[in-house]
Structures are given as C-alpha cells and as structure tokens.
Design a protein around this motif. Sequence first.
Motif, PDB file in Angstrom:
ATOM      1  N   ARG A   1      79.524   7.663  28.833  1.00  0.00           N
ATOM      2  CA  ARG A   1      78.921   6.685  28.106  1.00  0.00           C
ATOM      3  C   ARG A   1      79.547   5.425  27.816  1.00  0.00           C
ATOM      4  O   ARG A   1      78.679   4.054  27.407  1.00  0.00           O
TER       5      ARG A   1
ATOM      6  N   ALA B   1      77.375   3.671  30.387  1.00  0.00           N
ATOM      7  CA  ALA B   1      75.993   3.501  29.936  1.00  0.00           C
ATOM      8  C   ALA B   1      75.926   2.452  29.102  1.00  0.00           C
ATOM      9  O   ALA B   1      74.899   1.748  28.910  1.00  0.00           O
TER      10      ALA B   1
ATOM     11  N   VAL C   1      75.409  -0.764  31.044  1.00  0.00           N
ATOM     12  CA  VAL C   1      74.058  -0.613  31.802  1.00  0.00           C
ATOM     13  C   VAL C   1      73.143  -1.033  30.879  1.00  0.00           C
ATOM     14  O   VAL C   1      72.211  -1.997  31.044  1.00  0.00           O
TER      15      VAL C   1
ATOM     16  N   LEU D   1      76.630  10.189  35.864  1.00  0.00           N
ATOM     17  CA  LEU D   1      75.769   8.947  35.159  1.00  0.00           C
ATOM     18  C   LEU D   1      74.775   9.680  34.177  1.00  0.00           C
ATOM     19  O   LEU D   1      74.615   9.656  32.956  1.00  0.00           O
ATOM     20  N   SER D   2      73.992  10.727  34.782  1.00  0.00           N
ATOM     21  CA  SER D   2      73.186  11.606  34.136  1.00  0.00           C
ATOM     22  C   SER D   2      73.631  12.301  32.951  1.00  0.00           C
ATOM     23  O   SER D   2      72.956  12.404  31.921  1.00  0.00           O
TER      24      SER D   2
ATOM     25  N   VAL E   1      72.087   7.921  31.601  1.00  0.00           N
ATOM     26  CA  VAL E   1      71.828   6.963  32.865  1.00  0.00           C
ATOM     27  C   VAL E   1      70.999   7.596  34.134  1.00  0.00           C
ATOM     28  O   VAL E   1      71.615   8.602  34.587  1.00  0.00           O
ATOM     29  N   ASP E   2      70.073   7.111  34.407  1.00  0.00           N
ATOM     30  CA  ASP E   2      69.208   7.483  35.447  1.00  0.00           C
ATOM     31  C   ASP E   2      69.458   6.685  36.799  1.00  0.00           C
ATOM     32  O   ASP E   2      69.490   5.356  36.891  1.00  0.00           O
TER      33      ASP E   2
ATOM     34  N   ASP F   1      68.432   3.258  36.695  1.00  0.00           N
ATOM     35  CA  ASP F   1      69.174   2.216  35.774  1.00  0.00           C
ATOM     36  C   ASP F   1      70.376   1.428  36.465  1.00  0.00           C
ATOM     37  O   ASP F   1      70.852   0.662  35.850  1.00  0.00           O
TER      38      ASP F   1
ATOM     39  N   PHE G   1      67.551   7.794  26.962  1.00  0.00           N
ATOM     40  CA  PHE G   1      68.136   6.520  27.570  1.00  0.00           C
ATOM     41  C   PHE G   1      67.072   5.456  28.043  1.00  0.00           C
ATOM     42  O   PHE G   1      67.150   4.495  27.950  1.00  0.00           O
ATOM     43  N   ARG G   2      66.324   6.152  28.886  1.00  0.00           N
ATOM     44  CA  ARG G   2      65.180   5.337  29.584  1.00  0.00           C
ATOM     45  C   ARG G   2      64.350   4.673  28.484  1.00  0.00           C
ATOM     46  O   ARG G   2      63.866   3.422  28.680  1.00  0.00           O
TER      47      ARG G   2
END
Length: 378
Positions: free
Chosen positions: A122, A125, A128, A158-159, A163-164, A168, A374-375
Amino acid sequence: MADLERPKIKVGFIPIIDCAPIVLAEELGAYERQGLEVEIRREVSWANVRDKLALSKLDASHILAPLPLALTLGIDSVSVPVINAMTLQVNGNALTLSTSLWREMEEAAPELVKAGRPLDARAIAAVVARRAATGAKPLVLASVFPYSPQNYMTRLWLSSAGVDPDRDVRMAVVPPPHTVAYLSGGAIDGYCVGEPWNQQSEALGIGRIAITGPDIWRGMPEKVLGCTESWAANNPNTLRALIKALIEACLWLDEPANRPEAARILSSPRYLNTPAEIMARTLDLPGFHVFQRDAANFPWRSHADWFLAQMVRWKQAPADTDIKAVADRVYRTDIYRAAAREMGVDCPEADRLPPGGHGEPLPTAQQTSEASSFRRRV
C-alpha cells in the motif's frame, strides 16, 4: 555412455547466484566424474539463452522456471518445445526500489514505510495514486523477463494493494546484470531480480530491498535446467549424466561450510564479477538460497501448474490452456527421478501436490475486488 563415449556439450548460464550449480559442477570436477566434457558459457540475457537453445547453439542452460512452459506453448517470440529436467534453486529473489522512490513513499505513507520489511504494497500504491492525481509520469518497475518468477512476484505484490501492473505502473524488462546500472541512472524506479544484484544496490546506497521472494512464497522455484525436447530425446544418457553432476554440486552448495568458498568462486570475473563480500552476504542469509535439500531439485508439476495459471491470469496465455497437459510435457519428473535414483538421492513419489501444497499464494476474491476499487479511485 550410450550417446557418445565422452560427450562434449555446451551449457549456458546467466550471472546470478543461482547459476552456482552450473559453475560449481565444473569447479568441483563433477562433470568429469560423470564422463562429460562441458563448456559453460556466460550469456547476457534470458532472450539470448532462449534463442541459443532454439538454434542449438546451447545444448542445455540455466533458465527461468516458467520459460520452458512459454516456449512450449508458443506464446513467446520463439516457439520450440523445451523441458525442465530439474530445478536448480528455490528462493533467492528480491524487489529493490530506488532511494528516491523510497523517499516518495515515506512522504505519501510514512506509517507503512516505517513498519519495516517486508514493505506493505500500500506504500507504493499511495505513490502511484499521488502521481496519477498530479499527472506525473508512472513508476517504472523492471523484472528480468515477461515469463519469470520475478515478473509474477512483482505482479502479486502490486495487486495485493490494488495496483494494476498492466495499467497503473509501467513494467519493463532488464537483464539481471544491468539492473543496478539502470536503477543508478534513473531509467527504472525498481526491479525484481535474483541475487547478488539486490545486495549490490544496497551496498552502493542507490536502492533498498522492499521484499524478498520468501515474503511472497517461501520455496518459489527460481531457475531450472532447460533443454529442447528433441535434444533430451536424442541424448538421454548425456542428460542424465548432466543432472547427476548438478545434483552433486547442489549437495555441496547446501553445506554451510562450503558457502564461503562458493562466494569466492562465484565472485570471479569469469562468473559474476562481483565482490566476494557481496556474494557472501546473500549466501549467508538463512534459508534464502536452497539448492538441494527438501526436494529442491525436483521439477514439481504443481509448480508448473502455478506458473501456467499466472500466465493465464495475466493474459499471456489463452484462457483455455490445458494446464495439466502442458505441465506434464514440460516438467519431466521421470527424467529427474532416473538420475536421482542412480545418485542414491531421495525424491518424491508424487508428481504434484494439491493447490497450496507448496505454500504458494493463491488468487483471492478480495484481491480482485481491491484491484477494481483502486482503478476506480485513480
């Protein structure tokens, strides 16, 4: 030997610590004891290894565990059936982030960064999201090849924080020996690679290790012995002798008393060309480099199942891929067992463990939900 009286073969390696069985089998005289004349060749990238195996410029090589699967499936730029005859090491990877990215994370999510290692995803993230909100350029994170444990390890991490990795951040490919230079020059913000290149960045003060492979999956298979299916079929005795020589080297490498000598040998300009103290620093980490014990050399088909599932998950392979059939074709437990038995080395009777049986991470509905959330936020 039935193939040739004294077979001469070419075996490739990339300069990473897990090439150690290839190197030490020569240094210890294991190839000669098996009646082999082996020329080991240092290669510059996994693409080089792939191409030289396909063109028969190499007979066998140290290769990424998922890559024979991709080559056999024909989903890489080269399509040729390649087998995994044995695993050479488990564990040994880490994700290193630049010191400048580390400072960004300390500003964006100080409570997460201060929690220590392994770093909570995170934290990245938060960076990002901040960059997306301000229109700043996305983070660039490198792995060593699209079909690699390092790529899947980075994607899983990441996922886990939503986070993609395909949207991302920007995922790049950098050959292992070049990762430190790319990080130092600011071309990438971080990389996932086998040692000693993570320890090297920390020693130079340009990067910090965020997570290690065992933080994701203790016992993740890393590199394997790969050769084309046709070469294995035409040279069964030579391949079996090669496996036996490598088992001998792996047994030697797992003895703690031998690690200082291994560090000295591997540090040579001929091999990794890295200070012996850097090599020793990572080889001395308890349980971080496992070469033979706990059936580390066994080419578990359930490992192949997991890698193939990652290829499907990340849309590298078709959704209708026959995972079991491909795994059975590529991960040759029968060839390894024959060699191991001749060495008097125990190996599992089963070819697979059930999902989760290796302690491997399995996809969850929560991860999918977090990624979607997140997206929407960014």
